[in-house]
Design a protein around this motif. Structure first.
Motif, mmCIF file in Angstrom:
data_model
loop_
_atom_site.group_PDB
_atom_site.id
_atom_site.type_symbol
_atom_site.label_atom_id
_atom_site.label_comp_id
_atom_site.label_asym_id
_atom_site.label_seq_id
_atom_site.Cartn_x
_atom_site.Cartn_y
_atom_site.Cartn_z
ATOM 1 N N UNK A 122 22.815 57.451 59.202
ATOM 2 C CA UNK A 122 22.010 58.270 58.308
ATOM 3 C C UNK A 122 20.710 58.695 59.004
ATOM 4 N N UNK A 123 20.052 57.703 59.605
ATOM 5 C CA UNK A 123 18.778 58.011 60.255
ATOM 6 C C UNK A 123 18.991 58.814 61.533
ATOM 7 N N UNK A 124 19.999 58.433 62.297
ATOM 8 C CA UNK A 124 20.287 59.090 63.566
ATOM 9 C C UNK A 124 20.660 60.558 63.332
ATOM 10 N N UNK A 125 21.511 60.787 62.358
ATOM 11 C CA UNK A 125 21.975 62.155 62.065
ATOM 12 C C UNK A 125 20.839 63.070 61.635
ATOM 13 N N UNK A 126 19.884 62.495 60.918
ATOM 14 C CA UNK A 126 18.799 63.341 60.377
ATOM 15 C C UNK A 126 17.902 63.881 61.474
ATOM 16 N N UNK A 127 18.004 63.287 62.668
ATOM 17 C CA UNK A 127 17.148 63.783 63.757
ATOM 18 C C UNK A 127 17.523 65.210 64.139
ATOM 19 N N UNK A 131 26.829 43.739 55.072
ATOM 20 C CA UNK A 131 25.496 44.045 55.605
ATOM 21 C C UNK A 131 25.639 44.780 56.944
ATOM 22 N N UNK A 132 26.557 44.305 57.784
ATOM 23 C CA UNK A 132 26.763 44.963 59.083
ATOM 24 C C UNK A 132 27.240 46.397 58.882
ATOM 25 N N UNK A 133 28.143 46.575 57.941
ATOM 26 C CA UNK A 133 28.667 47.922 57.656
ATOM 27 C C UNK A 133 27.556 48.831 57.138
ATOM 28 N N UNK A 134 26.746 48.299 56.218
ATOM 29 C CA UNK A 134 25.633 49.092 55.675
ATOM 30 C C UNK A 134 24.635 49.422 56.778
ATOM 31 N N UNK A 135 24.433 48.469 57.684
ATOM 32 C CA UNK A 135 23.532 48.728 58.804
ATOM 33 C C UNK A 135 24.022 49.895 59.637
ATOM 34 N N UNK A 175 19.194 48.563 50.797
ATOM 35 C CA UNK A 175 20.289 49.482 51.136
ATOM 36 C C UNK A 175 20.518 50.522 50.052
ATOM 37 N N UNK A 176 19.984 50.272 48.865
ATOM 38 C CA UNK A 176 20.193 51.215 47.765
ATOM 39 C C UNK A 176 19.513 52.557 48.010
ATOM 40 N N UNK A 177 18.654 52.642 49.034
ATOM 41 C CA UNK A 177 18.082 53.959 49.357
ATOM 42 C C UNK A 177 19.144 54.861 49.995
ATOM 43 N N UNK A 178 20.186 54.257 50.535
ATOM 44 C CA UNK A 178 21.286 55.080 51.054
ATOM 45 C C UNK A 178 22.008 55.720 49.878
ATOM 46 N N UNK A 179 22.582 56.895 50.076
ATOM 47 C CA UNK A 179 23.270 57.543 48.949
ATOM 48 C C UNK A 179 24.411 56.671 48.428
ATOM 49 N N UNK A 180 24.561 56.732 47.116
ATOM 50 C CA UNK A 180 25.578 55.956 46.441
ATOM 51 C C UNK A 180 26.973 56.230 47.013
ATOM 52 N N UNK A 181 27.228 57.509 47.327
ATOM 53 C CA UNK A 181 28.545 57.893 47.842
ATOM 54 C C UNK A 181 28.877 57.107 49.104
ATOM 55 N N UNK A 182 27.862 56.964 49.972
ATOM 56 C CA UNK A 182 28.072 56.264 51.235
ATOM 57 C C UNK A 182 28.332 54.786 50.957
ATOM 58 N N UNK A 183 27.512 54.199 50.119
ATOM 59 C CA UNK A 183 27.658 52.773 49.812
ATOM 60 C C UNK A 183 29.022 52.489 49.190
ATOM 61 N N UNK A 204 27.774 48.431 38.714
ATOM 62 C CA UNK A 204 26.653 49.259 38.270
ATOM 63 C C UNK A 204 25.854 48.533 37.195
ATOM 64 N N UNK A 205 24.598 48.965 37.051
ATOM 65 C CA UNK A 205 23.736 48.321 36.048
ATOM 66 C C UNK A 205 23.893 49.019 34.701
ATOM 67 N N UNK A 206 23.077 48.588 33.752
ATOM 68 C CA UNK A 206 23.188 49.124 32.386
ATOM 69 C C UNK A 206 23.112 50.642 32.387
ATOM 70 N N UNK A 207 22.252 51.198 33.258
ATOM 71 C CA UNK A 207 22.056 52.639 33.284
ATOM 72 C C UNK A 207 23.135 53.386 34.067
ATOM 73 N N UNK A 208 24.144 52.667 34.568
ATOM 74 C CA UNK A 208 25.198 53.337 35.320
ATOM 75 C C UNK A 208 24.853 53.528 36.780
ATOM 76 N N UNK A 209 23.690 52.989 37.205
ATOM 77 C CA UNK A 209 23.304 53.125 38.612
ATOM 78 C C UNK A 209 23.857 51.959 39.414
ATOM 79 N N UNK A 210 24.110 52.238 40.670
ATOM 80 C CA UNK A 210 24.680 51.217 41.539
ATOM 81 C C UNK A 210 23.761 49.999 41.591
ATOM 82 N N UNK A 211 24.356 48.819 41.418
ATOM 83 C CA UNK A 211 23.588 47.579 41.493
ATOM 84 C C UNK A 211 23.850 46.923 42.845
ATOM 85 N N UNK A 212 22.941 46.088 43.316
ATOM 86 C CA UNK A 212 23.120 45.488 44.647
ATOM 87 C C UNK A 212 24.121 44.330 44.632
ATOM 88 N N UNK A 213 25.303 44.588 44.119
ATOM 89 C CA UNK A 213 26.354 43.564 44.043
ATOM 90 C C UNK A 213 27.683 44.203 44.406
#
Lengths: 321, 700
Positions: free
Chosen positions: B337-342, B327-331, B270-278, B292-301
């Motif tokens: 995300x995918x639908x809109x890009x069409x 998980x359902x919300x991220x789905x 799910x981390x491929x989705x933009x951080x803002x959305x997550x 977030x992880x050490x580098x300030x990037x979103x962690x999967x937690x």
């Protein structure tokens, strides 16, 4: 409880419904059957929308399939449905321990509250088209919204006295939670006791989701839909016009005056509007206007219904006196 | 003396309303006890709140009110006594006052001689007073939304009342409200403790009794408990940190009685989705803290704050449930995300024709056209003024800026409006100048928010806001009083903030923006400009902390260039500390008054200063010194050395002081008088370029 392969024991979809119906029947609710006109929410069934009006106490529960064309996903989204099922409970007036009763209903589903995190988070409810609103909560169970709990304050633009407690369970969500499945379509609906064959939600409903999504997004004839809307509206308005003479009717004519028929016509309009909306045929400018038209029908019916009840009541009193 | 405890038990109160109501209840109770002479001013008190209760404890409440003597005024002496004997009127008054006729006194009032009596008002016992006053205080509490719940609709309150505790020491005070009689019984955590009541031994037993019943009644203690738990749980992941979010901490504090925290995880995919959305899904929809992880990037937690505590097995169940929901919300989000890009953003421009911006202002397609044109105008002006920016990118961003309104992602997550458009533009290969501008188009959304990162974004944001303001003003929908349904003040505050705080100074004046947005309608442009100036005034006071009179003085000397107005205000504030500057300001005020009076009396003012008509030494000195100074003040001002210019103005003090000591401006000779007035006008004119000093309020 039925054992579901690999998962801890959980209720099937239909057992879940049985449990809740039994629970509320035991607390004095009349079990009504689903309303057989398309509605967007259990609230729109006359068993809620009209029965909450006036002073007469009501305890009623029913499972209501609710159609929301714009939520259709062709059966491709595991969490979103064109048509889902709500269990609607109406308690008028609400008992002082209605919250405790509700929590007991969760226990009746096999949910041990001490093993879960439950919160009541503010979520007020409003149906502007019906002139209806209330305050209440979304009930969160381990982060999942399982119920909308509302204290109805107004309906049809009229203040309610007594007010009414409304509990709406999202049955698919609760079933998926209890059965621990990631897709609604994997919910076990029923198990044949002799063969052990499992019937899933998908088996029962996927085709419907696919076809009705296609209908409302791709096939529905916009011109015809507008015609339907206009026709239903005209007929409803004609009835409302005739209802202006309610207070001059004799008892039998009054009791037989088809306010409930007028309400069905208003519901039809509401559903056609939702179809047009899903079809992308209503601009935002039009939306406001069409919603005002439907509101005039729905609120108009509610007022006539209340008036009819009042007049019938008054006549009965005269006879009794 | 005893301590007083009051608690009102309710069905879950909305989190956003608890803090205000807690403070209000405490204030009302303390003030009521003071007003009723049951506690001295400054009595010690403490308040508590959870989703299911509000409570206040006050120390040292008197057992009863002290008796007080009260002077009562009766009938006039003439009426009370006939021939030296008390009349029935006097007897009636004495009876009413509870004194003997012999104890009546005479007092003289402006209306004549009256009789009076000193009556003793007997104090009432505390519990009687409290029982009488508390219901009124409770009914007076402000709630953003109220409800009825009882038959006959006797009272409205935020949620149904479930119980009340009112204790004075260990005695119950018979407070009655919402269909309940107060007692000594409170309730603990619904699930962890159960529904059985807890009888409090006394007012002081409250906090500890609840603690044993799994309720932390002290909000601050609960908040700290949550923060500590967030820290502790996050530490179980090496290098991880939870994203600080004060607002969310506050919300979960008000949603729990016995908080604990769990760490949950989600699939890395799910981390491929933009951080803002997550983050929006986690924060706004689930009230989870992002990690977030050490580098300030979103962690999967994520971190969820629970209103319970459980053993490991229980926690595993709860964690599993929360993970399922997320998980359902991220789905959903991924689906959108995918639908809109069409449908690429360029194709969505046409769809905007079906989205109404405002009934009379047309669709968002029209708005995008207007904003694009406005962006082009403003961007070209900025470019002409030496700002380096990509005009075409800014215009393209404007054209695409509203297309995300047609996406399912924005329909689902409305709070991501603009951001989603920016993310889609980036994903669809638009240059950063375009996608960043779209992303930042609503910035700043509040006085606290930052402004756009790029010039293109800043221009787009200003154009969008200015178009809305001009459009609404054109329809006569300007804000009035406290009513601002279209948030136009906030929009104009945004424009001022951008001009004041953008990374590069934008050479755009409020007048230019107003005129361009009003597209040639002079009257409208003037109204919009005045509105902008009002917001600049607000900005100078609220954001820059400038005094009211300084702001007035500065804006009187020019209000189109925001940064310049700020600089001038700061210089005036720095200068006003000097006594010379204050004296000169006072003198300028006097000059202005004299000129105003002259104008009123239609007294002639010379068109320029004639040196030959200057007679007194001090006026010659003022004329000479001010003329000498005018040039240097002007050039210092042109260099924007406002502090230097103001210091120079202040040096005029000896001359202005001497002038007013020795010279009578309104001389009998008409020519001399006109010449003196001309001198004053010249002085005011020459030195009012930075601020109109006559507006400065001088102490003393």
């Amino acid at each position: 409880m039925t054992e579901i392969a690999g998962k801890k024991s959980a209720l099937t979809f239909q057992e879940l419904l049985f449990r809740l119906q039994r629970f509320w029947a035991d607390r004095g609710c009349v079990l009504q059957q689903p309303y057989d006109v398309e509605v967007g929410a259990g609230t729109m069934s006359p068993d809620t929308f009209l029965r909450v009006l006036g002073p007469k106490p009501v305890r009623i529960a029913y499972a209501q399939p609710s159609r929301r064309p714009a939520d259709g996903r062709y059966g491709e989204n595991p969490n979103r449905l064109y048509r889902h099922t709500q269990l609607q409970v109406i308690l008028k007036p609400p008992p002082a321990d209605i919250q405790e009763m509700y929590l007991e209903s969760l226990v009746a589903l096999g949910i041990d509250l001490r093993e879960h995190d439950i919160k009541f988070e503010e979520d007020n409810w409003e149906w502007p088209v019906g002139g209806a609103w209330g305050v209440g909560w979304q009930v969160m169970l381990d982060g999942l919204e399982i119920t909308q709990f509302t204290y109805f304050q107004q309906c049809g633009g009229m203040d309610l006295d007594p007010i009414c407690g409304e509990i709406t369970y999202g049955l698919e969500r609760i079933a998926a939670f209890l059965q621990d499945v990631d897709s609604i379509y994997d919910i076990v609906w029923a198990v044949e006791p002799d063969t052990g064959r499992v019937v899933t939600y998908g088996e029962m409903r996927l085709a419907e989701e696919q076809q009705f999504s296609a209908y409302s997004f791709d096939y529905a004839d916009v011109k015809k839909l507008w015609e339907h809307l206009n026709l239903y509206e005209a007929e409803c308005l004609a009835l409302l016009e005739k209802a202006k003479g309610l207070d001059k009717m004799d008892e039998l004519t009054l009791k037989r005056f088809p306010v409930l028929g007028a309400y069905e016509l208003a519901l039809k309009c509401s559903h056609v509007f939702n179809l047009l909306d899903a079809r992308g045929a209503i601009s935002v400018t039009e939306r406001v206007g069409v919603m005002a038209r439907i509101r005039a029908l729905v609120v108009g019916v509610a007022k006539v219904y209340a008036e009819q009840q009042r007049l019938v009541e008054a006549m009965t009193e005269v006879v009794a006196g | 003396m005893a301590d007083f405890l009051f608690e009102i038990g309710l069905e879950e109160v909305p989190a956003r309303m608890i803090a205000g109501a807690q403070a209000e209840l405490a204030e009302r109770v303390v003030k009521m006890l003071e007003r009723e002479r049951l506690v001295a001013a400054g009595a010690k008190s403490k308040s508590f709140a959870t989703p299911r209760r509000l409570a206040v404890w006050v120390e040292g409440v008197a057992e009863r009110q002290e008796d007080v003597a009260e002077e009562l005024l009766g009938p006039s002496v003439k009426v009370a006594y006939k021939d030296g004997a008390a009349t029935p009127a006097a007897f009636a008054f004495a009876k009413k006052a509870g004194v003997a006729v012999e104890d009546l006194e005479k007092v003289s009032t402006p209306k004549g001689e009256y009789i009076a009596a000193t009556a003793v008002k007997v104090g009432r016992v505390a519990s009687e007073v409290i029982a009488a006053e508390m219901p009124k205080e409770l009914a007076g509490i402000y709630w953003a939304k109220n409800m009825y719940w009882r038959l006959g609709r006797p009272e409205r309150f935020v949620r149904p009342v479930q119980w009340m505790v009112a204790l004075l020491g260990s005695n119950v005070v018979p407070v009655s409200f919402g269909g309940h009689e107060a007692g000594a019984v409170t309730y603990g955590h619904r699930v962890l403790f159960g529904e059985q009541g807890i009888t409090l031994a006394g007012a002081g037993a409250y906090e500890s009794a609840l603690q044993k019943a799994f309720v932390v009644a002290d909000v601050e203690v609960r908040r700290q408990k949550i923060r500590k738990a967030l820290d502790a749980v996050t530490r179980t992941v090496a290098g991880a940190r939870w994203r600080e979010d004060e607002e969310l901490v506050e919300t979960v504090t008000q949603l729990t009685e016995w908080p604990s925290v769990i760490l949950g995880g989600f699939e890395k995919e799910y981390l491929v989705l933009p951080e803002e959305v997550l983050v929006t899904v986690m924060r706004d929809h689930q009230k989870y803290f992002a990690v977030e992880d050490v580098g300030g990037k979103l962690a999967p937690h994520f971190l969820a704050v629970l209103n319970t505590e459980a053993d490991d097995a229980g926690l595993a169940v709860i964690r599993h449930g929360n993970e399922r929901v997320l998980r359902a919300r991220f789905n959903d989000a991924r689906f959108f995300w995918e639908f809109d890009q069409r449908v690429p953003l360029t194709e969505r421009v046409a769809l905007l024709e079906h989205v109404t911006f405002q009934k009379d202002l047309g669709s968002y397609a029209k708005k995008a056209d207007r904003v694009a044109e406005l962006v082009r105008l403003l961007a070209m002006k900025a470019a002409d003024g030496g700002v380096s920016l990509n005009v075409n990118a800014a215009v393209e961003a404007a054209r695409l800026s509203k297309t995300d309104l047609t996406t399912d992602m924005v329909k689902e997550f409305t709070e991501l409006q603009g951001i989603v458009g920016g993310l889609y533009a980036r994903a669809q290969g638009y240059p950063a100048a375009v996608s960043d501008a779209i992303y930042d188009q609503y910035k700043p959304v509040s006085m606290e928010d930052s402004v756009s990162r790029t010039v293109e974004g800043a221009v787009l944001a200003m154009a969008d806001k200015a178009d809305t303001i001009a459009g609404m003003f054109g329809l006569g929908m300007e804000p009035t009083g406290s009513k601002d349904p279209f948030a136009l003040r906030r929009a104009a505050n945004g424009i001022v903030k951008i001009l004041a705080e953008s990374g590069v100074a934008l050479p755009l004046s409020l007048r230019e923006i107003a005129t361009s947005a009003a597209s040639g309608d002079q009257k409208l442009a003037e109204k919009v400009r005045a509105f902008f100036v009002e917001r600049l005034e607000f900005y100078l006071r609220e954001a820059k902390g400038q005094a009211y009179d300084v702001v007035k003085a500065v804006l009187a000397a020019g209000a189109d260039d925001v940064r310049d107005a700020i600089a001038r205000a700061e210089a005036v504030t720095a200068a006003r500390g000097s006594s010379d500057f204050e004296a000169v300001s006072a003198a300028f005020k006097r000059m202005k008054n004299i000129l105003a009076q002259a104008a009123e009396k239609r007294i002639a003012v010379g068109s320029n200063v004639d040196g030959a008509l200057l007679t007194e030494a001090s006026e010659k000195a003022l004329a000479a010194r001010s003329e000498e100074l005018a040039g240097s003040v002007k050039s210092l001002g042109a260099e924007k050395n406002y502090e230097g210019a103001l210091e120079a103005v202040a040096t005029l003090r000896p001359q202005v002081d001497a002038f007013f000591d020795a010279v009578m401006v309104m001389a009998p000779d008409e020519k001399v008088r006109a010449n003196r007035l001309a001198l004053l006008q010249r002085v005011l004119g020459d030195f009012s370029g930075i601020a109109d000093f006559s507006e400065i309020v001088v102490a003393g």
